[in-house]
Design a protein around this motif. Structure first.
Motif, PDB file in Angstrom:
ATOM      1  N   UNK A  91       0.801  -1.219   0.000  1.00 42.38           N
ATOM      2  CA  UNK A  91       0.000   0.000   0.000  1.00 42.38           C
ATOM      3  C   UNK A  91       0.840   1.278   0.000  1.00 42.38           C
ATOM      4  N   UNK A  92       2.028   1.248   0.598  1.00 42.70           N
ATOM      5  CA  UNK A  92       2.856   2.456   0.673  1.00 42.70           C
ATOM      6  C   UNK A  92       3.426   2.854  -0.685  1.00 42.70           C
ATOM      7  N   UNK A  93       3.522   1.906  -1.618  1.00 39.41           N
ATOM      8  CA  UNK A  93       4.091   2.215  -2.931  1.00 39.41           C
ATOM      9  C   UNK A  93       3.041   2.090  -4.037  1.00 39.41           C
ATOM     10  N   UNK A  94       1.812   1.745  -3.666  1.00 37.65           N
ATOM     11  CA  UNK A  94       0.752   1.567  -4.663  1.00 37.65           C
ATOM     12  C   UNK A  94       0.373   2.918  -5.271  1.00 37.65           C
ATOM     13  N   UNK A  95       0.293   3.005  -6.592  1.00 38.64           N
ATOM     14  CA  UNK A  95      -0.042   4.237  -7.311  1.00 38.64           C
ATOM     15  C   UNK A  95      -1.526   4.326  -7.671  1.00 38.64           C
ATOM     16  N   UNK A  96      -2.295   3.376  -7.207  1.00 41.44           N
ATOM     17  CA  UNK A  96      -3.712   3.317  -7.533  1.00 41.44           C
ATOM     18  C   UNK A  96      -4.452   4.492  -6.862  1.00 41.44           C
ATOM     19  N   UNK A  97      -5.381   5.106  -7.659  1.00 43.00           N
ATOM     20  CA  UNK A  97      -6.175   6.219  -7.139  1.00 43.00           C
ATOM     21  C   UNK A  97      -7.609   5.794  -6.858  1.00 43.00           C
ATOM     22  N   UNK A  98      -8.159   4.895  -7.700  1.00 37.69           N
ATOM     23  CA  UNK A  98      -9.533   4.422  -7.519  1.00 37.69           C
ATOM     24  C   UNK A  98      -9.704   3.143  -8.352  1.00 37.69           C
ATOM     25  N   UNK A 113     -12.295 -12.137 -10.596  1.00 32.36           N
ATOM     26  CA  UNK A 113     -12.828 -10.767 -10.635  1.00 32.36           C
ATOM     27  C   UNK A 113     -12.418 -10.078 -11.927  1.00 32.36           C
ATOM     28  N   UNK A 114     -13.318  -9.124 -12.365  1.00 29.82           N
ATOM     29  CA  UNK A 114     -12.965  -8.170 -13.428  1.00 29.82           C
ATOM     30  C   UNK A 114     -12.830  -6.809 -12.755  1.00 29.82           C
ATOM     31  N   UNK A 115     -11.706  -6.143 -12.987  1.00 29.69           N
ATOM     32  CA  UNK A 115     -11.450  -4.867 -12.304  1.00 29.69           C
ATOM     33  C   UNK A 115     -10.973  -3.816 -13.299  1.00 29.69           C
ATOM     34  N   UNK A 116     -11.384  -2.542 -13.048  1.00 32.37           N
ATOM     35  CA  UNK A 116     -10.842  -1.398 -13.799  1.00 32.37           C
ATOM     36  C   UNK A 116     -10.214  -0.449 -12.800  1.00 32.37           C
ATOM     37  N   UNK A 117      -9.079   0.177 -13.205  1.00 31.93           N
ATOM     38  CA  UNK A 117      -8.289   0.979 -12.278  1.00 31.93           C
ATOM     39  C   UNK A 117      -8.019   2.379 -12.845  1.00 31.93           C
ATOM     40  N   UNK A 118      -7.968   3.328 -11.899  1.00 35.70           N
ATOM     41  CA  UNK A 118      -7.576   4.710 -12.250  1.00 35.70           C
ATOM     42  C   UNK A 118      -6.245   4.998 -11.592  1.00 35.70           C
ATOM     43  N   UNK A 119      -5.292   5.567 -12.397  1.00 34.42           N
ATOM     44  CA  UNK A 119      -3.950   5.844 -11.862  1.00 34.42           C
ATOM     45  C   UNK A 119      -3.608   7.342 -11.870  1.00 34.42           C
ATOM     46  N   UNK A 125     -11.576  10.854 -11.188  1.00 28.77           N
ATOM     47  CA  UNK A 125     -12.803  11.664 -11.276  1.00 28.77           C
ATOM     48  C   UNK A 125     -13.776  11.048 -12.274  1.00 28.77           C
ATOM     49  N   UNK A 126     -13.243  10.656 -13.431  1.00 21.91           N
ATOM     50  CA  UNK A 126     -14.091  10.070 -14.471  1.00 21.91           C
ATOM     51  C   UNK A 126     -14.697   8.750 -13.996  1.00 21.91           C
ATOM     52  N   UNK A 127     -13.897   7.919 -13.315  1.00 25.82           N
ATOM     53  CA  UNK A 127     -14.377   6.612 -12.856  1.00 25.82           C
ATOM     54  C   UNK A 127     -15.469   6.773 -11.819  1.00 25.82           C
ATOM     55  N   UNK A 128     -15.235   7.683 -10.833  1.00 29.74           N
ATOM     56  CA  UNK A 128     -16.208   7.839  -9.756  1.00 29.74           C
ATOM     57  C   UNK A 128     -17.464   8.552 -10.228  1.00 29.74           C
TER      58      UNK A 128
END
Length: 605
Positions: A91-98, A113-119, A125-128
Motif C-alpha cells: 500500500x505504501x508504494x501503490x499508485x492506484x487512485x480508484x 474478478x474483473x477490475x478497472x483501475x484509475x492511476x 474523477x471520471x471513474x467515480x
C-alpha cells in the motif's frame, strides 16, 4: 507480487477468450483492465497489467477480499487511506487512485474478478462520476464471461462423455450397429466391422446392404425388444450366422431407431463350452469318474474338505491335481475365501520367496513402492495351493516349515510377523520319499504336508472312466467347434483303452480335441487320431487285437446302469445321471436305447 504453485482454474483454461474480453473493455471505457482468478493469478490484463499476466498476488490484496465477499466493490480513495487496504504490504508504494471490482460467478461460486483501475486524478474523477454505469457494465460482462465458460465446460464434458461412450462401445466383443427409423446406419462399433469383415465406412448405408433379410418396418411397428434372433450375412463366398438382439430407441414414446447387437454362433458355442467346463469342474461331484478308485477318492476328499488339515496330493502329470484341490476348497467352509495357486517349479528360484511371502518397500533394488503382499497373504481366509512342491529349493522349505508350525509369515525386509489364516494344499508328481533319501527334500516338511495324503491314480489304472471321459470331451468340443460327431469307431475305442496315456486326462482331452477338429465325417475313426497315438500302435502291433477284460459295451452299460440305480428313473433323475457320467442328455438317452436298458431301468426311490 510473487509466484506460487496453483491449480488450473476455469478462467485459466479459457485464458485466450478472457484476454479478448479485457481488451474489449479497455477499448470501450479507456481504463486499464485486469482479470484475476480465484488463485489470485493475473489471467488477462491491459496496459501495465499485460506484463503481469501469470503473476500471483498475496492473500492480503483487494481481489482476495472481493472473492471472499462475492459482491461489487468501489475503491474511492488511495489505498494508503482506505480501510480495505490496511493489511496490504504494497500500500505504501501503490499508485492506484480508484478502482471498481466485480466478481465473476459460476454455479454460485466466485471464480475470479474483473477490475478497472484509475492511476491519475483525472481518471479517478471520471471513474467515480460514472461509477453506477461502470459497475453495471462490469457486472454484465462478468455474467457474460461466466456463461461463456459454462458453455465451454459443458462442451468439454460432452466431448469427454462422447469419447468415453465410444471407447466403451468399441471395447464390447459383440457387434453393435445403430440405425435410424428408416433403417440407415448411424453407428457401427469395431467389433461389428471385425465380425462382418468390413473395412469401408458404412455410416449412411442401409441396413439391408448388410443383412438383406432384416425387416426394419416390421421391428419398428411392434416396438419391442427381440432377443436371440438368428440373422445371416454373406461375405463374398462365406455365409455367416449370428445371434442378435434388437432394441428400439425411443424418444417421446416414438421409436426413432434401433440398436442391433450380434455375436457369431461359433463364438457363442465356445463360450458355452467354457461355461459348462467351469461350472462342472470345481466340485467333487463335477469331476468325472465312476471307477471304484475315483469314487473312493472323492468320498474321502468329501470327508476331509470340511477340516483345515494340510493335504498332500500326489499323482502323475495331467491327472488333475489342481482340479481336486479347487474342488476341496469349494466343498470347504473357506469356499467364499480366495483360492490362490502357485507353481513352485515355474517361478525362478530368486523370485519364488518374494512371490510366496511378499516384501517390504526398499527390501531390494527394484522393489515396488509400498511393498507387495505374497501369495500367503493374498490367500488369507482361503486356501493356498502349492503345486510342484518337490521343486521348492531347500532354503525355502525351511521357511515354509516355519509357516506351517507358527501360522505366520515374514515379508522379505520386514521386521514384524504377519499372522495368516490359510489352508495349505500341496501337490507333486515327484516321489518325495525318494527325494528325502537323496537329501533333496526335508523329511520334517514332508510329514507336515502329508497330514492327509491323496494319490490320484493315472488314467491307465482306471480304464472304466475312459469311455465316460471320451464322450464328455466329444460333447464339449462338438459344442465349441460346431460339429455334430456322434461317436467313435470300435477300433478307435479299443486303441484308446490300450493306449498308456502318459499325459493322463490332459492328454486324452487333447487327443479328442484334435480328432474333432480334423474329422470330416460324423464318426471318428483311426485316421483322425494324432500321429502320437497311431505311431504307438505301429511300434506295438497286436496290442489291440487281444480280448479286453470287458467289452466297450459292457463298460458303458455298467456305468449307465450304476448311474440309473443311484439316481432313479424320473426325467430329472436321468438328467442327474447323465451329468454324473459327463454325458449330454441326448447322448445318455441314445445310449440307454442302444444298450437295451429301457426295460431294465430301476424304479425311482
Amino acid at each position: 507480487m510473487s509466484k506460487r504453485r496453483i491449480t488450473l482454474s476455469e478462467l485459466k483454461i479459457n485464458q485466450s477468450y478472457i484476454q479478448q474480453i479485457a481488451e474489449v473493455i479497455a477499448a470501450v471505457i479507456e481504463f486499464e483492465v485486469v482479470i484475476i482468478d480465484s488463485n489470485l493469478e493475473v489471467i488477462a490484463g491491459t496496459g501495465k497489467y499485460q506484463s503481469e499476466i501469470g503473476f500471483v498476488y498475496g492473500k492480503e490484496c483487494i481481489t482476495e477480499q472481493i472473492i471472499h465477499k462475492g459482491c461489487n466493490f468501489v475503491l474511492d480513495d488511495e489505498p494508503i487511506k482506505h480501510q480495505i487496504c490496511k493489511d496490504c504490504s504494497q500500500k505504501s508504494i501503490c499508485q492506484l487512485k480508484a478502482a471498481i471490482l466485480s466478481p465473476i460467478m459460476l454455479n454460485e461460486k466466485v471464480i475470479g474478478t474483473i477490475s478497472i483501475f484509475a492511476f491519475s486524478e483525472a481518471e479517478k474523477t471520471q471513474l467515480l462520476d460514472n461509477r453506477g454505469k461502470l459497475e453495471d457494465f462490469l457486472s454484465k460482462l462478468a455474467a457474460l464471461t461466466s456463461s461463456k465458460i459454462d458453455v465451454n465446460e459443458m462442451n468439454i464434458r460432452l466431448s469427454i462423455m462422447a469419447n468415453q461412450f465410444s471407447a466403451v462401445i468399441n471395447s464390447i466383443v459383440e457387434g453393435i450397429i445403430a440405425i435410424d427409423h428408416k433403417g440407415y446406419i448411424t453407428h457401427m462399433n469395431k467389433s461389428a466391422e471385425k465380425l462382418l469383415n468390413i473395412t469401408k465406412q458404412m455410416s449412411g448405408q442401409h441396413i439391408n446392404e448388410i443383412f438383406p433379410e432384416f425387416s426394419v418396418p416390421k421391428v419398428l411397428k411392434f416396438g419391442q425388444q427381440y432377443a436371440e434372433q438368428e440373422i445371416r450375412y454373406k461375405n463374398k463366398d462365406e455365409q455367416c450366422h449370428f445371434i442378435s438382439t434388437i432394441t428400439p430407441i425411443q424418444k417421446d414414446q416414438q421409436i426413432i431407431g434401433l440398436v442391433i447387437s450380434f455375436r457369431s454362433i461359433g463364438e457363442m458355442r465356445k463360450l458355452a463350452g467354457r461355461i459348462i467346463r467351469e461350472d462342472r469342474k470345481y466340485s467333487l461331484d463335477g469331476i468325472l469318474g465312476t471307477s471304484k478308485a475315483m469314487t473312493t477318492l472323492k468320498q474321502k476328499m468329501q470327508l476331509v474338505a470340511a477340516t483345515d488339515s494340510t493335504i498332500l496330493i500326489t499323482g502323475e502329470s495331467g491327472t488333475g491335481k489342481e482340479l481336486f484341490a479347487r474342488a476341496i476348497h469349494e466343498e470347504s467352509h473357506r469356499k467364499n475365501g480366495p483360492f490362490v495357486a502357485i507353481n513352485c517349479g515355474a517361478i525362478p528360484e530368486n523370485l519364488l520367496e518374494s512371490e510366496l511371502f511378499g516384501y517390504e518397500e526398499g527390501a531390494f533394488t527394484g522393489a515396488s513402492r509400498g511393498g507387495k503382499p505374497g501369495k500367503f497373504e493374498l490367500a488369507n481366509g482361503g486356501t493356498i495351493f502349492l503345486d510342484e512342491i518337490g521343486d521348492m529349493p531347500m532354503h525355502l522349505q525351511v521357511k515354509l516349515l516355519r509357516v506351517l508350525q507358527e501360522v505366520k509369515i515374514e515379508r522379505i525386509g520386514g521386521v514384524k510377523p504377519v499372522w495368516i489364516d490359510v489352508r495349505i494344499i500341496a501337490a507333486t508328481n515327484c516321489n518325495l520319499e525318494e527325494m528325502i533319501e537323496k537329501k533333496e527334500f526335508r523329511s520334517d516338511l514332508f510329514y507336515r504336508l502329508s497330514v492327509i495324503p491323496f494319490y490320484i491314480p493315472p488314467l491307465r489304472e482306471r480304464k472304466e472312466d475312459l469311455i465316460l471321459l471320451l464322450h464328455h470331451f466329444l460333447d464339449k468340443y462338438n459344442l465349441i467347434l460346431g460339429k455334430q460327431i456322434t461317436g467313435f469307431t470300435q477300433e478307435v475305442q479299443r486303441k484308446m483303452l490300450a493306449y498308456p496315456w502318459q499325459g493322463n486326462v490332459r492328454e486324452l482331452e487333447n487327443a479328442v480335441e484334435y480328432a474333432v477338429n480334423i474329422a470330416t465325417s460324423n464318426v471318428i475313426d483311426s485316421s483322425f487320431l494324432s500321429n502320437r497315438v497311431n505311431d504307438y500302435f505301429k511300434q506295438n502291433p497286436g496290442l489291440t487285437t487281444g480280448e479286453a477284460p470287458l467289452t466297450l459295451a459292457e463298460l458303458e452299460k455298467s456305468a449307465i446302469e450304476g448311474a440309473l440305480k443311484k439316481f432313479g428313473n424320473t426325467r430329472q433323475a436321468k438328467e442327474k445321471a447323465a451329468e454324473s457320467l459327463g454325458m449330454s442328455r441326448s447322448t445318455f438317452y441314445r445310449k440307454i436305447k442302444e444298450l437295451g436298458l429301457n426295460a431294465k431301468i430301476p424304479k425311482a426311490k
